[in-house]
Design an enzyme around this catalytic site. Structure first.
Site, PDB file in Angstrom:
ATOM      1  N   TYR A   1       7.199 -15.328   3.413  1.00  0.00           N
ATOM      2  CA  TYR A   1       6.865 -16.192   2.278  1.00  0.00           C
ATOM      3  C   TYR A   1       7.076 -15.448   0.962  1.00  0.00           C
ATOM      4  O   TYR A   1       7.674 -15.980   0.014  1.00  0.00           O
ATOM      5  CB  TYR A   1       5.416 -16.648   2.404  1.00  0.00           C
ATOM      6  CG  TYR A   1       4.917 -17.502   1.274  1.00  0.00           C
ATOM      7  CD1 TYR A   1       5.239 -18.862   1.227  1.00  0.00           C
ATOM      8  CD2 TYR A   1       4.117 -16.975   0.269  1.00  0.00           C
ATOM      9  CE1 TYR A   1       4.775 -19.659   0.188  1.00  0.00           C
ATOM     10  CE2 TYR A   1       3.657 -17.770  -0.769  1.00  0.00           C
ATOM     11  CZ  TYR A   1       3.990 -19.111  -0.805  1.00  0.00           C
ATOM     12  OH  TYR A   1       3.526 -19.894  -1.835  1.00  0.00           O
TER      13      TYR A   1
ATOM     14  N   SER B   1       5.276 -17.979  -6.577  1.00  0.00           N
ATOM     15  CA  SER B   1       3.907 -17.607  -6.214  1.00  0.00           C
ATOM     16  C   SER B   1       3.677 -16.168  -6.646  1.00  0.00           C
ATOM     17  O   SER B   1       4.617 -15.357  -6.663  1.00  0.00           O
ATOM     18  CB  SER B   1       3.713 -17.729  -4.698  1.00  0.00           C
ATOM     19  OG  SER B   1       2.472 -17.161  -4.306  1.00  0.00           O
TER      20      SER B   1
END
Length: 294
Positions: free
Chosen positions: A159, A145
């Site tokens: 994350y 990401s």
């Protein structure tokens, strides 16, 4: 790598979002697809959709954070199809961590790492040796990401840290494959360049009991729709990238044997340059000031 009918693609996190879009695109290219997810109901619904599109589909419920389950998946797929040509380690979760890092529930980190990092590693160990031994062209795509993989996102640090790990893991995998003169390539995927409508925001619904929070949340979980509404109410523009575009980027990248599956984005490019400049200048990370002032 040339994608052609009869090849086999394994996609984790395939019941929805990016994973389902990739599976549908592979099926449209004539590949047989193995849909892997932790949610049985959603998985069967996704499989039914692909079968309506005349795809050859196999499903298996797997928690990628559990090594034994991923190894059993590989045994199942090779027994059924005899080969794997494309492996997409795509399953991922948010952590639900609140507050500053020193306030985080350790189980938020344990769960996120189990799926987002260990899940990728388990996939590599379960499938890549067999893909190499098969001698056919193959490709591994690991989903990272921009939030962490490109630059830190302190407001979602758990994350972000896991997604940074995926980048380094894939770079290492790429080097190891080259050292072995393998016919298997590797790519790291950065979905985007904008927000995506995926189930990541609601991933807490599948959180295993062994990773249960040790202390209750201070605020309720917020859905993507609630976040979007809040952003628009605050006057911020919210743009979304269709998951089908991400799947297209993946297929193009595999065909071109491209490592960085990174869509064009002025925002991402600026983040990369700012971070690299800070390191080269041995300067403090001024690109994080917007978070520091938050």
């Amino acid at each position: 790598m040339r994608l052609s009918g009869g090849q086999v693609a394994v996609v984790t996190g395939a019941a929805s979002g990016i994973g389902l879009a990739m599976a549908r695109r592979f099926a449209a290219e004539g590949l047989r697809v193995v849909l892997v997810d932790v949610e049985e109901g959603a998985l069967e619904k996704a499989a039914a959709l692909l079968r309506e599109e005349e795809a050859v589909v196999h499903t298996r419920v797997v928690d990628v954070g559990e090594r034994a389950e991923v190894l059993a998946l590989a045994d199942d797929v090779y027994e059924r199809f005899g080969a794997v040509h494309v492996l997409c380690n795509n399953a991922g979760v948010g952590s639900g961590a609140e507050g500053r890092m020193w306030e985080h529930d350790p189980n938020d980190w344990a769960w996120a790492f189990a799926v987002n990092v260990w899940g990728v590693f388990h996939g590599i160990q379960a499938f890549v040796p067999r893909m190499i031994a098969g001698g056919e062209p193959g490709h591994v795509v690991n989903t990272s990401s921009g939030d962490g993989g490109i630059a830190p996102l302190p407001t979602a640090s758990v994350y972000a840290v896991t997604k940074a790990a995926v980048v380094t893991m894939t770079e290492s995998l790429y080097a190891h494959l080259k050292a072995e003169h393998a016919r298997v390539g590797a790519s790291v995927l950065f979905p985007g360049p904008h927000m995506l409508r995926t189930g990541l925001w609601e991933s807490h619904r599948n959180r295993p009991g062994r990773y249960a929070k040790q202390k209750p949340r201070r605020t309720p979980y917020r859905s993507l729709a609630q976040w979007e509404a809040a952003m628009r109410a605050a006057g911020h523009e919210v743009r979304f990238t269709p998951v089908e575009e991400v799947a297209g980027l993946v297929v193009e990248g595999i065909r071109a044997d491209r490592f960085w599956l990174l869509p064009d984005s002025e925002h991402s490019d600026a983040q990369i340059r700012a971070r690299a400049r800070s390191m080269l200048d041995r300067a403090n990370p001024s690109y994080l000031e917007s978070f520091i002032l938050d």
